[in-house]
Design a protein around this motif. Structure first.
Motif, PDB file in Angstrom:
ATOM      1  N   LEU A 401       0.515  -1.326  -0.038  1.00  0.00           N
ATOM      2  CA  LEU A 401      -0.010  -0.102   0.098  1.00  0.00           C
ATOM      3  C   LEU A 401       0.896   1.284  -0.082  1.00  0.00           C
ATOM      4  O   LEU A 401       0.544   2.317  -0.678  1.00  0.00           O
ATOM      5  CB  LEU A 401      -0.788  -0.047   1.185  1.00  0.00           C
ATOM      6  N   MET A 402       2.064   1.351   0.916  1.00  0.00           N
ATOM      7  CA  MET A 402       2.739   2.377   0.932  1.00  0.00           C
ATOM      8  C   MET A 402       3.622   2.669  -0.201  1.00  0.00           C
ATOM      9  O   MET A 402       3.984   3.841  -0.538  1.00  0.00           O
ATOM     10  CB  MET A 402       3.684   2.309   1.871  1.00  0.00           C
ATOM     11  N   ASP A 403       3.565   1.760  -1.195  1.00  0.00           N
ATOM     12  CA  ASP A 403       4.289   1.980  -2.696  1.00  0.00           C
ATOM     13  C   ASP A 403       3.327   2.555  -3.801  1.00  0.00           C
ATOM     14  O   ASP A 403       3.550   2.724  -4.944  1.00  0.00           O
ATOM     15  CB  ASP A 403       5.133   0.809  -3.130  1.00  0.00           C
ATOM     16  N   LEU A 404       2.031   2.635  -3.501  1.00  0.00           N
ATOM     17  CA  LEU A 404       0.953   2.598  -4.374  1.00  0.00           C
ATOM     18  C   LEU A 404       0.748   4.315  -4.530  1.00  0.00           C
ATOM     19  O   LEU A 404       0.738   5.136  -3.601  1.00  0.00           O
ATOM     20  CB  LEU A 404      -0.263   2.079  -4.186  1.00  0.00           C
ATOM     21  N   SER A 405       0.562   4.792  -5.894  1.00  0.00           N
ATOM     22  CA  SER A 405       0.183   5.971  -6.275  1.00  0.00           C
ATOM     23  C   SER A 405      -1.307   6.252  -5.827  1.00  0.00           C
ATOM     24  O   SER A 405      -1.960   5.394  -5.627  1.00  0.00           O
ATOM     25  CB  SER A 405       0.390   6.546  -7.658  1.00  0.00           C
ATOM     26  N   PRO A 406      -1.783   7.667  -5.755  1.00  0.00           N
ATOM     27  CA  PRO A 406      -3.293   7.750  -5.318  1.00  0.00           C
ATOM     28  C   PRO A 406      -4.243   7.107  -6.354  1.00  0.00           C
ATOM     29  O   PRO A 406      -5.150   6.562  -5.878  1.00  0.00           O
ATOM     30  CB  PRO A 406      -3.516   9.150  -5.344  1.00  0.00           C
ATOM     31  N   ASP A 407      -3.778   7.114  -7.699  1.00  0.00           N
ATOM     32  CA  ASP A 407      -4.587   6.323  -8.804  1.00  0.00           C
ATOM     33  C   ASP A 407      -4.447   4.697  -8.445  1.00  0.00           C
ATOM     34  O   ASP A 407      -5.571   4.187  -8.820  1.00  0.00           O
ATOM     35  CB  ASP A 407      -4.040   6.668 -10.112  1.00  0.00           C
ATOM     36  N   GLU A 408      -3.288   4.222  -8.216  1.00  0.00           N
ATOM     37  CA  GLU A 408      -3.386   2.915  -7.962  1.00  0.00           C
ATOM     38  C   GLU A 408      -4.059   2.712  -6.647  1.00  0.00           C
ATOM     39  O   GLU A 408      -4.641   1.604  -6.451  1.00  0.00           O
ATOM     40  CB  GLU A 408      -1.747   2.335  -7.803  1.00  0.00           C
ATOM     41  N   LEU A 409      -4.234   3.437  -5.663  1.00  0.00           N
ATOM     42  CA  LEU A 409      -4.726   3.050  -4.413  1.00  0.00           C
ATOM     43  C   LEU A 409      -6.535   3.047  -4.706  1.00  0.00           C
ATOM     44  O   LEU A 409      -7.177   2.324  -4.313  1.00  0.00           O
ATOM     45  CB  LEU A 409      -4.700   4.289  -3.454  1.00  0.00           C
ATOM     46  N   ALA A 410      -6.813   3.819  -5.758  1.00  0.00           N
ATOM     47  CA  ALA A 410      -8.167   3.898  -6.077  1.00  0.00           C
ATOM     48  C   ALA A 410      -8.747   2.311  -6.550  1.00  0.00           C
ATOM     49  O   ALA A 410      -9.926   2.193  -6.846  1.00  0.00           O
ATOM     50  CB  ALA A 410      -8.472   5.164  -7.188  1.00  0.00           C
ATOM     51  N   LEU A 411      -7.611   1.749  -7.576  1.00  0.00           N
ATOM     52  CA  LEU A 411      -7.934   0.873  -8.063  1.00  0.00           C
ATOM     53  C   LEU A 411      -7.553  -0.620  -6.908  1.00  0.00           C
ATOM     54  O   LEU A 411      -8.476  -1.679  -7.142  1.00  0.00           O
ATOM     55  CB  LEU A 411      -6.933   0.239  -9.264  1.00  0.00           C
ATOM     56  N   ARG A 412      -6.723  -0.332  -5.881  1.00  0.00           N
ATOM     57  CA  ARG A 412      -6.419  -1.545  -5.037  1.00  0.00           C
ATOM     58  C   ARG A 412      -7.944  -1.854  -4.289  1.00  0.00           C
ATOM     59  O   ARG A 412      -8.330  -2.948  -3.966  1.00  0.00           O
ATOM     60  CB  ARG A 412      -5.330  -1.131  -4.076  1.00  0.00           C
ATOM     61  N   VAL A 413      -8.659  -0.673  -4.001  1.00  0.00           N
ATOM     62  CA  VAL A 413     -10.106  -1.094  -3.236  1.00  0.00           C
ATOM     63  C   VAL A 413     -10.873  -1.977  -4.125  1.00  0.00           C
ATOM     64  O   VAL A 413     -11.813  -2.823  -3.409  1.00  0.00           O
ATOM     65  CB  VAL A 413     -10.580   0.396  -2.511  1.00  0.00           C
ATOM     66  N   ARG A 451      -6.464   4.140   6.068  1.00  0.00           N
ATOM     67  CA  ARG A 451      -5.499   5.042   6.653  1.00  0.00           C
ATOM     68  C   ARG A 451      -4.358   5.423   5.629  1.00  0.00           C
ATOM     69  O   ARG A 451      -3.814   6.263   6.046  1.00  0.00           O
ATOM     70  CB  ARG A 451      -5.040   4.169   7.852  1.00  0.00           C
ATOM     71  N   ALA A 452      -4.079   4.521   4.512  1.00  0.00           N
ATOM     72  CA  ALA A 452      -3.169   4.782   3.591  1.00  0.00           C
ATOM     73  C   ALA A 452      -3.563   5.939   2.544  1.00  0.00           C
ATOM     74  O   ALA A 452      -2.565   6.416   2.041  1.00  0.00           O
ATOM     75  CB  ALA A 452      -3.001   3.582   2.833  1.00  0.00           C
ATOM     76  N   LEU A 453      -4.586   6.509   2.741  1.00  0.00           N
ATOM     77  CA  LEU A 453      -5.155   7.241   1.773  1.00  0.00           C
ATOM     78  C   LEU A 453      -4.748   8.765   1.798  1.00  0.00           C
ATOM     79  O   LEU A 453      -4.760   9.362   3.046  1.00  0.00           O
ATOM     80  CB  LEU A 453      -6.723   7.542   1.532  1.00  0.00           C
ATOM     81  N   PRO A 454      -4.178   9.475   0.737  1.00  0.00           N
ATOM     82  CA  PRO A 454      -3.817  10.787   0.917  1.00  0.00           C
ATOM     83  C   PRO A 454      -4.849  11.703   1.027  1.00  0.00           C
ATOM     84  O   PRO A 454      -6.089  11.543   0.990  1.00  0.00           O
ATOM     85  CB  PRO A 454      -3.043  11.232  -0.379  1.00  0.00           C
ATOM     86  N   PRO A 455      -4.867  12.980   1.145  1.00  0.00           N
ATOM     87  CA  PRO A 455      -5.742  14.260   1.402  1.00  0.00           C
ATOM     88  C   PRO A 455      -6.639  14.197   0.291  1.00  0.00           C
ATOM     89  O   PRO A 455      -7.928  14.852   0.475  1.00  0.00           O
ATOM     90  CB  PRO A 455      -5.091  15.193   1.955  1.00  0.00           C
ATOM     91  N   ALA A 456      -6.225  13.981  -1.069  1.00  0.00           N
ATOM     92  CA  ALA A 456      -7.063  14.174  -2.102  1.00  0.00           C
ATOM     93  C   ALA A 456      -8.159  13.349  -2.046  1.00  0.00           C
ATOM     94  O   ALA A 456      -9.178  13.646  -2.704  1.00  0.00           O
ATOM     95  CB  ALA A 456      -6.009  13.800  -3.375  1.00  0.00           C
ATOM     96  N   PHE A 457      -8.434  12.294  -1.351  1.00  0.00           N
ATOM     97  CA  PHE A 457      -9.523  11.183  -1.245  1.00  0.00           C
ATOM     98  C   PHE A 457     -10.688  11.891  -0.030  1.00  0.00           C
ATOM     99  O   PHE A 457     -11.639  11.504   0.074  1.00  0.00           O
ATOM    100  CB  PHE A 457      -9.131  10.056  -0.584  1.00  0.00           C
ATOM    101  N   HIS A 458     -10.211  13.050   0.625  1.00  0.00           N
ATOM    102  CA  HIS A 458     -11.103  13.536   1.724  1.00  0.00           C
ATOM    103  C   HIS A 458     -12.149  14.533   0.995  1.00  0.00           C
ATOM    104  O   HIS A 458     -11.914  15.076  -0.137  1.00  0.00           O
ATOM    105  CB  HIS A 458     -10.426  14.487   2.662  1.00  0.00           C
ATOM    106  N   PRO A 459     -13.441  14.585   1.485  1.00  0.00           N
ATOM    107  CA  PRO A 459     -14.199  15.344   1.016  1.00  0.00           C
ATOM    108  C   PRO A 459     -13.839  16.914   0.729  1.00  0.00           C
ATOM    109  O   PRO A 459     -13.235  17.530   1.700  1.00  0.00           O
ATOM    110  CB  PRO A 459     -15.725  15.167   1.888  1.00  0.00           C
ATOM    111  N   ILE A 460     -14.147  17.495  -0.276  1.00  0.00           N
ATOM    112  CA  ILE A 460     -13.737  18.867  -0.558  1.00  0.00           C
ATOM    113  C   ILE A 460     -14.826  19.804   0.096  1.00  0.00           C
ATOM    114  O   ILE A 460     -14.645  20.738   0.696  1.00  0.00           O
ATOM    115  CB  ILE A 460     -13.763  19.245  -2.108  1.00  0.00           C
ATOM    116  N   HIS A 461     -16.153  19.261   0.297  1.00  0.00           N
ATOM    117  CA  HIS A 461     -17.362  20.014   0.608  1.00  0.00           C
ATOM    118  C   HIS A 461     -18.294  18.905   1.191  1.00  0.00           C
ATOM    119  O   HIS A 461     -18.642  18.053   0.693  1.00  0.00           O
ATOM    120  CB  HIS A 461     -17.844  20.775  -0.759  1.00  0.00           C
ATOM    121  N   ARG A 462     -18.928  19.477   2.364  1.00  0.00           N
ATOM    122  CA  ARG A 462     -20.187  18.866   2.885  1.00  0.00           C
ATOM    123  C   ARG A 462     -21.221  19.781   2.970  1.00  0.00           C
ATOM    124  O   ARG A 462     -21.237  20.658   3.703  1.00  0.00           O
ATOM    125  CB  ARG A 462     -19.786  18.119   4.197  1.00  0.00           C
TER     126      ARG A 462
END
Length: 591
Positions: A401-413, A451-462
């Motif tokens: 997980l620590m070696d994955l890019s954000p786009d790769e994390l989106a696929l890993r799930v 827990r491995a997700l970078p901030p880009a996966f967090h909501p921009i707006h609620r």
């Protein structure tokens, strides 16, 4: 006891114990460890298949250092320095083998317990050989094609016998389909092994151009939701205008989708009320000329395959894997809610064979093959979930997980989600303690991913509640691929939680209910935010909203989820709204 010539008894030669000296040095590691006979079949011996055990083979000690392999059933062993893609490969004639889990650097799995799960065993022992996989896949297509000609009373301008593949291969250099023979461009010609492609651009009619543009603008982005390189939007169209089979499959899936959503471009088409070769007595399933035209393209694709699948270079090509994904997507929209009884589910299995024969997987270096693998497994996960079966993959990722890019994390799930669907499959052959442990590992894998997700996966707006009486506040996550990843995460978590047995206890119940409530709020909040704005996201949203409905008992929330799911299905037009009835029936059964 034997005696010597002197009459002195000879000492019997000590016999090695069965536990040591007589143990065979061949066979899979699993059988050797269990000290049972192994027939050494690959990728799974008969003994392991019968006992539902993972079949593993040791790595040879003389493999060349630095060699790599992307075989879908191999596991790469990274060094402790953290280079997750370093591997040792097996070269011919030695078969592909995998190390035992205990031989792999434990740091690889520090944050990825899902990598240690046993591979699904439901299909590993019944795979066609790599050489026969394309033909086995075509046999599935042709059988259903002929059956549908009778079922819908089609009068297509194709000879029924053309769907029967030839019985013996012939020389590829001289017998390629004449209409596909390469044309000279100056003094340059396409190499013989690519003569199933045309060097000149295949011309499009005005109607075909409209349908082609719909694919580029609508279908491609749906398939490329999690692919930043946009292979199905950019690469596939440029390949299609040089390959008849790929072009026909592209036009088939695009025309079928245009008819499904009643696309505004329909008025631009000049179909004269009937598609070529259609029959006025056709079933209402083919009620519109555009659906009939899509069906015509679909059968022309099968006709092309019947003439070219015997050629090894084509059966290993990027064109065939792209064509198979587009055929599957066409069948997805044509399935009318059927899974096990329809062509879509059967042909997903055939694509699994093709993927295996080409050694395609989620970490392929070729971006198109990699994108095709992820698109295929996304489709198969939904079908497997609805049919209560396991996902048709035995590949396991190798990167941490620590070696994955954000786009790769989106696929890993997506991969982890597939394992959750496996867990929920109707194969209840484990005791309750084992099931609890398996569910715990899945939930741990999901938590590690989150827990491995970078901030880009967090909501921009609620946002606030959109209207009086609304229950779900909009949640905006951008880009849409990351929002889809979060939806997939919650879909997987819901599936794992509702299928994991519980030993009881108020504290455990509260924790589980808190997780389910959190998933429902997030899933529905994202779906509300995307409502009517993003078709690719809606193709993920409807799955997550449906799963959210499975864990809600409050009638008010059930009604709100049912309305949200209905509005989402109004966008996707897939699956049919019978899915709403399935959810309502599920609630009634729980009363």
């Amino acid at each position: 006891m034997p005696v010597s010539s002197t009459g002195v008894p000879k000492a019997r030669k000590p016999r090695p114990s069965r536990a040591r000296g007589l143990r065979t040095t061949t066979g899979c590691l699993t059988c050797r460890r269990r000290r049972v006979k192994c027939d050494e079949q690959r990728p799974r011996c008969a003994t392991c298949a019968k006992s539902a055990r993972e079949c593993l083979y040791s790595l040879p000690t003389d493999s060349p250092a630095g060699a790599t392999s992307n075989a879908s059933d191999s596991v790469q062993s990274p060094t402790s320095s953290g280079q997750g893609d370093a591997s040792t490969s097996v070269t011919s004639p030695a078969p592909l083998r995998r190390p035992m889990a205990s031989d792999i650097d434990p740091q690889l799995f520090a944050n990825s317990p899902e990598l240690l799960f046993d591979s699904p065993s439901t299909v590993g022992h019944s795979l066609p050989s790599p050489n026969s996989a394309p033909l086995a896949y075509y046999d599935l297509l042709a059988e259903d094609a002929i059956n549908n000609i009778d079922r819908y009373n089609l009068n297509l301008d194709l000879d029924r016998t053309s769907f029967s593949r030839r019985q013996s291969p012939v020389e590829e250099e001289t017998t390629i389909d004449p209409q596909l023979h390469s044309q000279r461009r100056g003094e340059e010609i396409v190499p013989w092994y690519e003569q199933w492609n045309s060097t000149d651009t295949i011309p499009l009619t005005e109607d075909e151009l409209v349908i082609f543009q719909h694919y580029v603008g609508v279908i491609g982005p749906i398939l490329d939701l999690n692919d930043p390189s946009k292979q199905f939007t950019t690469t596939v169209p440029s390949m299609a205008v040089h390959n008849v089979g790929l072009l026909k499959s592209l036009l088939a899936v695009s025309a079928r989708h245009m008819a499904l959503i009643n696309a505004p471009q329909l008025h631009q088409l000049n179909l004269n009320g009937q598609a070529p070769g259609s029959n006025n007595n056709s079933s209402t399933h083919l009620a519109t000329p555009l659906i009939q035209l899509a069906t015509q393209y679909y059968y022309e694709t099968l006709h092309y395959l019947s003439k070219n699948l015997l050629y090894p270079s084509y059966s290993k090509s990027r064109e065939i894997i792209s064509t198979s994904i587009l055929i599957s997507t066409y069948e997805m929209w044509d399935a009318e809610g059927q899974y096990s009884n329809g062509a879509w589910e059967r042909h997903l299995r055939g694509i699994f064979w093709i993927q295996r024969s080409q050694n395609n997987n989620g970490e392929c270096k070729d971006p198109l093959r990699r994108a095709a693998w992820w698109q295929w497994i996304r489709q198969d996960i939904w079908v497997a979930f609805r049919e209560g079966r396991r996902v048709l993959t035995i590949w396991r990722p190798t990167k941490r997980l620590m070696d994955l890019s954000p786009d790769e994390l989106a696929l890993r799930v997506v991969y982890i989600c597939g394992r959750c669907v496996d867990f929920a499959a109707n194969e209840k052959k484990y005791d309750i303690n084992t099931r609890i442990e398996q569910g715990g590992k899945l939930l741990q894998a999901l938590d590690d991913w989150y827990r491995a997700l970078p901030p880009a996966f967090h909501p921009i707006h609620r946002g606030s509640l959109p209207e009086p009486g609304a229950l779900f506040s909009p949640i905006w996550i951008h880009p849409p691929s990351y929002a889809a990843a979060i939806q997939t995460f919650h879909f997987a978590r819901i599936i794992a939680l509702i299928n994991q047995p519980s030993l009881g206890g108020i504290d455990e119940f509260r924790v589980r209910q808190r997780f389910l409530d959190e998933s429902v709020e997030t899933v529905c909040g994202i779906a509300v935010m995307h409502q009517g704005k993003d078709l690719p996201s809606a193709m993920v949203n409807f799955q997550a909203v449906y799963a959210a409905g499975l864990c809600v008992q409050n009638p008010v929330k059930q009604t709100a989820i049912l309305k949200l799911l209905e509005r989402t299905l109004d966008i996707t037009k897939f699956p049919p709204k019978t899915l709403l009835n399935d959810l309502a029936n599920y609630w009634r059964a729980e009363l």
